[in-house]
Design an enzyme around this catalytic site. Structure first.
Site, PDB file in Angstrom:
ATOM      1  NE  ARG A 187      -4.052  10.633  43.993  1.00  0.00           N
ATOM      2  CZ  ARG A 187      -4.462  10.666  45.429  1.00  0.00           C
ATOM      3  NH1 ARG A 187      -5.063  11.440  46.060  1.00  0.00           N
ATOM      4  NH2 ARG A 187      -3.744   9.360  46.176  1.00  0.00           N
ATOM      5  NE  ARG A 202      -7.886  15.239  48.603  1.00  0.00           N
ATOM      6  CZ  ARG A 202      -7.081  13.960  48.843  1.00  0.00           C
ATOM      7  NH1 ARG A 202      -7.472  13.207  48.060  1.00  0.00           N
ATOM      8  NH2 ARG A 202      -7.028  13.931  50.206  1.00  0.00           N
ATOM      9  CE  LYS A 251      -7.916  11.395  52.862  1.00  0.00           C
ATOM     10  NZ  LYS A 251      -7.432  10.396  52.245  1.00  0.00           N
ATOM     11  CE  LYS A 302     -10.668  10.152  49.046  1.00  0.00           C
ATOM     12  NZ  LYS A 302     -10.577   8.831  49.120  1.00  0.00           N
ATOM     13  CB  CYS A 311      -4.300   0.321  47.420  1.00  0.00           C
ATOM     14  SG  CYS A 311      -3.288   0.092  49.274  1.00  0.00           S
ATOM     15  CB  CYS A 334       1.919   4.026  50.123  1.00  0.00           C
ATOM     16  SG  CYS A 334       0.964   4.822  51.943  1.00  0.00           S
ATOM     17  CB  CYS A 341      -2.271   0.715  55.889  1.00  0.00           C
ATOM     18  SG  CYS A 341      -3.084   1.998  55.810  1.00  0.00           S
ATOM     19  CB  CYS A 352      -5.869   3.432  49.477  1.00  0.00           C
ATOM     20  SG  CYS A 352      -5.490   4.539  50.472  1.00  0.00           S
TER      21      CYS A 352
HETATM   22 FE1  SRM Z   1      -6.214   6.994  49.576  1.00  0.00          FE
HETATM   23  C1  SRM Z   1      -4.196   7.828  51.807  1.00  0.00           C
HETATM   24  C2  SRM Z   1      -3.172   5.979  47.495  1.00  0.00           C
HETATM   25  C3  SRM Z   1      -8.369   6.672  47.480  1.00  0.00           C
HETATM   26  C4  SRM Z   1      -8.233   6.620  51.916  1.00  0.00           C
HETATM   27  N1  SRM Z   1      -4.239   7.135  49.138  1.00  0.00           N
HETATM   28  C5  SRM Z   1      -3.576   7.833  50.885  1.00  0.00           C
HETATM   29  C6  SRM Z   1      -1.365   8.462  50.443  1.00  0.00           C
HETATM   30  C7  SRM Z   1      -1.937   9.266  49.443  1.00  0.00           C
HETATM   31  C8  SRM Z   1      -1.325   7.839  51.133  1.00  0.00           C
HETATM   32  C9  SRM Z   1      -0.609   9.363  51.963  1.00  0.00           C
HETATM   33  O1  SRM Z   1      -1.137  10.127  52.602  1.00  0.00           O
HETATM   34  O2  SRM Z   1       0.996   9.598  52.337  1.00  0.00           O
HETATM   35  C10 SRM Z   1      -1.917   7.517  48.993  1.00  0.00           C
HETATM   36  C11 SRM Z   1      -0.457   7.159  48.129  1.00  0.00           C
HETATM   37  C12 SRM Z   1       0.143   6.016  47.970  1.00  0.00           C
HETATM   38  C13 SRM Z   1       0.683   5.900  46.528  1.00  0.00           C
HETATM   39  O3  SRM Z   1       1.916   5.812  46.679  1.00  0.00           O
HETATM   40  O4  SRM Z   1       0.081   6.307  45.424  1.00  0.00           O
HETATM   41  C14 SRM Z   1      -3.084   6.361  48.314  1.00  0.00           C
HETATM   42  N2  SRM Z   1      -5.747   6.581  47.959  1.00  0.00           N
HETATM   43  C15 SRM Z   1      -5.014   5.758  46.756  1.00  0.00           C
HETATM   44  C16 SRM Z   1      -5.026   5.435  46.031  1.00  0.00           C
HETATM   45  C17 SRM Z   1      -3.940   5.746  44.866  1.00  0.00           C
HETATM   46  C18 SRM Z   1      -5.292   3.942  45.722  1.00  0.00           C
HETATM   47  C19 SRM Z   1      -5.792   3.098  44.589  1.00  0.00           C
HETATM   48  O5  SRM Z   1      -4.944   1.618  44.972  1.00  0.00           O
HETATM   49  O6  SRM Z   1      -5.847   3.930  43.705  1.00  0.00           O
HETATM   50  C20 SRM Z   1      -6.034   6.360  45.259  1.00  0.00           C
HETATM   51  C21 SRM Z   1      -6.648   7.887  44.426  1.00  0.00           C
HETATM   52  C22 SRM Z   1      -7.436   8.149  44.461  1.00  0.00           C
HETATM   53  C23 SRM Z   1      -7.446   9.812  44.203  1.00  0.00           C
HETATM   54  O7  SRM Z   1      -7.124   9.857  41.924  1.00  0.00           O
HETATM   55  O8  SRM Z   1      -8.008  10.126  44.481  1.00  0.00           O
HETATM   56  C24 SRM Z   1      -6.598   6.232  46.499  1.00  0.00           C
HETATM   57  N3  SRM Z   1      -8.076   6.698  49.589  1.00  0.00           N
HETATM   58  C25 SRM Z   1      -8.851   6.271  48.703  1.00  0.00           C
HETATM   59  C26 SRM Z   1      -9.615   5.713  48.825  1.00  0.00           C
HETATM   60  C27 SRM Z   1     -11.049   5.042  47.469  1.00  0.00           C
HETATM   61  C28 SRM Z   1     -11.963   6.265  47.435  1.00  0.00           C
HETATM   62  O9  SRM Z   1     -12.126   7.144  47.825  1.00  0.00           O
HETATM   63  O10 SRM Z   1     -13.257   5.873  46.668  1.00  0.00           O
HETATM   64  C29 SRM Z   1      -9.973   5.977  49.954  1.00  0.00           C
HETATM   65  C30 SRM Z   1     -11.538   5.216  51.108  1.00  0.00           C
HETATM   66  C31 SRM Z   1     -12.626   6.217  51.130  1.00  0.00           C
HETATM   67  C32 SRM Z   1     -12.351   7.783  52.386  1.00  0.00           C
HETATM   68  O11 SRM Z   1     -11.673   8.701  51.906  1.00  0.00           O
HETATM   69  O12 SRM Z   1     -12.265   7.540  52.798  1.00  0.00           O
HETATM   70  C33 SRM Z   1      -8.836   6.689  50.843  1.00  0.00           C
HETATM   71  N4  SRM Z   1      -6.235   7.310  51.797  1.00  0.00           N
HETATM   72  C34 SRM Z   1      -7.123   6.761  51.862  1.00  0.00           C
HETATM   73  C35 SRM Z   1      -6.778   6.942  53.587  1.00  0.00           C
HETATM   74  C36 SRM Z   1      -7.626   7.338  54.732  1.00  0.00           C
HETATM   75  C37 SRM Z   1      -8.546   8.637  54.882  1.00  0.00           C
HETATM   76  C38 SRM Z   1      -9.563   8.572  56.516  1.00  0.00           C
HETATM   77  O13 SRM Z   1     -10.458   9.255  56.544  1.00  0.00           O
HETATM   78  O14 SRM Z   1      -9.292   8.196  57.626  1.00  0.00           O
HETATM   79  C39 SRM Z   1      -5.551   7.843  53.920  1.00  0.00           C
HETATM   80  C40 SRM Z   1      -4.515   8.958  54.728  1.00  0.00           C
HETATM   81  C41 SRM Z   1      -5.192  10.186  55.375  1.00  0.00           C
HETATM   82  O15 SRM Z   1      -5.409  10.978  53.952  1.00  0.00           O
HETATM   83  O16 SRM Z   1      -4.648  10.219  56.048  1.00  0.00           O
HETATM   84  C42 SRM Z   1      -5.214   7.651  52.403  1.00  0.00           C
HETATM   85 FE1  SF4 Z   2      -1.027   3.161  50.901  1.00  0.00          FE
HETATM   86 FE2  SF4 Z   2      -2.651   2.411  52.987  1.00  0.00          FE
HETATM   87 FE3  SF4 Z   2      -3.547   3.941  50.978  1.00  0.00          FE
HETATM   88 FE4  SF4 Z   2      -2.632   1.045  50.840  1.00  0.00          FE
HETATM   89  S1  SF4 Z   2      -4.034   2.155  52.335  1.00  0.00           S
HETATM   90  S2  SF4 Z   2      -2.163   3.558  49.409  1.00  0.00           S
HETATM   91  S3  SF4 Z   2      -0.993   1.581  52.072  1.00  0.00           S
HETATM   92  S4  SF4 Z   2      -3.025   5.062  52.768  1.00  0.00           S
END
Ligand code: SRM
Ligand code: SF4
Length: 589
Positions: A75, A144, A222, A224, A443, A449, A488, A492
């Site tokens: 990333r 981040r 994390k 943000k 996502c 993922c 899930c 994201c």
């Molecule tokens: Fe996310 C975990 C993809 C924005 C909440 N996110 C992941 C992981 C890294 C899976 C993992 O932990 O193994 C995913 C990688 C999938 C892949 O194959 O690429 C992933 N998240 C993404 C992206 C690529 C989705 C997208 O459609 O663009 C976004 C990357 C953003 C970036 O450039 O940094 C992405 N993730 C978000 C957002 C939206 C935002 O930040 O505006 C959220 C919700 C806001 C938040 O943080 O609460 C988000 N991602 C999560 C979570 C839940 C965190 C929590 O507090 O519970 C996880 C799981 C974790 O961290 O354990 C997660």
């Molecule tokens: Fe993976 Fe769930 Fe985030 Fe989708 S919402 S990229 S399935 S961790």
């Protein structure tokens, strides 16, 4: 006053033992194996990468007695999403040369590569750094990528937001030398060096010599941050741990209303976790905002839950203490009272797609990218077409928080030629896609993922085809509302403040040799401007029944709405979506 439990989680031990993010990473990058150990995988995130495997191949490989098909997701951290011509070239070339051929624009204005073989990672990361991009802190328990309005509008407001955003990103960048030692053989490249903290703003007992803001255990989870204008919430500011909404005076930014505690992630089996929108904590002038931010982040560092990672975000401190107690602790760290929020409401959002004037005689063009994936597929040569625009017109641009991109600084005389390139490459302009597709996001989910329960990015385009027909049939094709799908409950694509959230609920199982599509929870009642959480409408809805379920609600909306009422507001008013906020969902992730 602590929000934490007693025994620190395993990840805390790994962080501390790593001696500021080194661990065994240097050895493991050169050991010739195709994957990292689990402990190194934890540290790898701070360096901007996740170890993944191709989930499409898992079952077959297992049958054949083979190990998983490992690769890395890398990333790229891009504050405010802006890129230069040269940076776009590098980003585009790397996808072909060292990744799976595609780039993925994320919901946080970054680029992700998927399918990067472990042995290519050093080349990817060092090449990015040489073009003044970085992967440092794109993931991990740190601040981040910082979000900001990507529009290149040439006025004082946009310039000041950019200035404060970049100062923030530099100030909170990790300082450990490990990143440069591992990926750049110790070379430090200017432009990415964090701000000098010799004149530290907020000295507190937890501070440390190497990482004065974070300490050796970094943050509990994390963190943000986003910047927004009150009349253009294009960064979804309330979904962030820390949000800044510009307070304007005489055409300039006087300061920021500061919001805290947004986050989407939820673990449905635990009622103690939930999505939340950020709430106002205080106002800070431009001169003071970094100092106030540092105090907030240090309070989080010292009081966030380090025993239960599912409950480690800032939003849970607010849930446990209340916002007044958090504000009081921040004031204690600062040594003085903070100023009250101005209470300026969020009133609008612009996805910045289409042609718009910049204010200096030039134009920018926002191009919709379905679910952020830049690739060449079938008759649409998106990657090739975008690259041709960059090469022929020498334009840079920016990535948006809606997974799209814009090219900037375009002469009016070049507009027609650019449109011709789009057409020749089968790339749709915003006027050529439906309103519902324009405002949708998914996502990545399968196959990369590791946490996905259902499909998302690969499923949403087909659902869009169906919903387009349904809305046209009902005469609602011009209604603007957000549809966001995730594989899930982690959220994201920010499904919990959208008008329609579709969240992967349970995986499809093979029955009698046929695979059954997964099921989704349908959430309704959020808003385009992102200031309201939605609620559960129906649970366990099979993918192929989503259109039917929504058609029933769209029909009521058409027949019963009040003048000017949006879809999300209607769902809230008539209590169609009267369920819980993201509660009661099970995940197998
Ligand atoms: Fe996310 C975990 C993809 C924005 C909440 N996110 C992941 C992981 C890294 C899976 C993992 O932990 O193994 C995913 C990688 C999938 C892949 O194959 O690429 C992933 N998240 C993404 C992206 C690529 C989705 C997208 O459609 O663009 C976004 C990357 C953003 C970036 O450039 O940094 C992405 N993730 C978000 C957002 C939206 C935002 O930040 O505006 C959220 C919700 C806001 C938040 O943080 O609460 C988000 N991602 C999560 C979570 C839940 C965190 C929590 O507090 O519970 C996880 C799981 C974790 O961290 O354990 C997660
Ligand atoms: Fe993976 Fe769930 Fe985030 Fe989708 S919402 S990229 S399935 S961790």
């Amino acid at each position: 006053m602590s929000s934490g439990g007693s025994k620190p989680s395993k990840v805390e031990g790994i962080k501390i033992a790593s001696e500021y993010l080194k661990g065994s990473l240097l050895d493991e990058t050169t050991n010739g194996l195709d994957h990292f150990t689990d402990d190194a995988g934890v540290l790898l995130k701070f360096h901007g990468s996740y170890q993944q495997d191709d989930r499409d191949l898992r079952t077959e490989r297992k049958k054949q007695g083979l190990d998983k098909a490992y690769s890395a997701m890398v990333r790229v951290r891009i504050p405010g999403g802006r890129f230069t011509v040269e940076q776009y070239r590098v980003l585009d070339d790397l996808a072909e040369r060292l990744g799976d051929g595609a780039m993925r624009i994320t919901t946080r204005q970054e680029i992700q590569y998927h399918g990067v073989p472990k042995n290519n990672m050093k080349d990817v990361i060092s090449t990015l750094n040489r073009s003044l991009l970085t992967t440092l802190a794109a993931c991990g328990d740190v601040e981040r990528n910082v979000l900001g309005c990507p529009a290149p509008v040439k006025d004082r407001l946009h310039a000041e937001m950019r200035e404060d955003l970049l100062a923030f990103a530099k100030h909170f960048a990790p300082r450990s030398p490990a990143y440069w030692d591992i990926w750049l053989d110790g070379e430090r490249i200017d432009g990415f060096l964090p701000e000098d903290l010799s004149k530290k703003f907020v000295a507190t007992p937890g501070d440390d010599g190497v990482e004065p803001i974070y300490g050796n255990a970094y943050l509990p989870r994390k963190f943000k941050t986003a910047f927004a204008f009150a009349d253009d919430n294009c960064t979804d500011v309330l979904a962030n741990d820390l949000g800044f909404v510009a307070i304007e005076k005489d055409g300039a930014i006087a300061g920021w209303d500061i919001y805290v505690g947004g986050g989407m992630g939820t673990t449905p089996s635990s009622k103690r976790t939930f999505p939340a929108l950020a709430v106002p904590i205080c106002y800070a002038s431009r001169a003071d905002f970094l100092k106030v931010s540092e105090a907030i982040i240090k309070v989080y560092r010292d009081f966030g839950d380090r025993s239960d990672r599912k409950r480690a975000r800032l939003k849970y401190i607010i849930a446990d203490w209340g916002i007044d107690a958090l504000r009081a602790k921040v004031e204690e760290y600062l040594g003085h009272a903070v100023e009250p929020s101005t209470g300026t409401p969020i009133t609008g959002v612009d996805d910045h797609l289409g042609w718009q004037p910049q204010g200096d005689g030039k134009w920018f063009l926002g191009i919709p990218v379905e679910n952020g994936r830049i690739k060449n597929a079938g008759s649409m040569h998106l990657k090739k077409g975008l690259r041709e625009i960059v090469e022929r017109f020498g334009v840079g641009g920016a990535f948006t928080c809606q997974q799209s991109l814009m090219f900037t600084d375009i002469d009016a005389a070049d507009k027609a030629a650019i449109e011709k390139i789009l057409e020749e490459h089968g790339i749709a302009r915003v006027e050529q896609i439906s309103t519902i597709r324009r405002w949708s996001m998914a996502c990545p989910a399968m196959p990369t993922c590791g946490l996905a329960v259902t499909e998302s990015e690969r499923a949403l385009p087909g659902l869009m085809d169906q919903l387009e027909k349904t809305l046209t049939k009902l005469g609602l094709e011009d209604e603007a509302f957000t549809v966001r799908m995730t594989g899930c409950p982690n959220g994201c694509a920010r499904p919990y403040n959208s008008d329609i959230g579709l969240v992967g609920r349970s995986a499809g199982r093979a029955e009698g040799g046929h695979s059954v599509p997964g099921t989704y929870t349908i959430f309704l009642g959020g808003r385009l401007i992102g200031d309201k959480l939605n609620r559960i409408y129906k649970d366990y809805v099979p993918f192929d029944k989503i259109d039917e379920e929504l058609e029933a609600v769209f029909t009521r909306f058409r027949d019963e709405r009040q003048p000017g009422e949006s879809f999300g507001d209607f769902c809230g008013r008539v209590e169609i979506a009267a369920g819980e906020v993201a509660g009661g969902v099970e995940t197998t992730a």
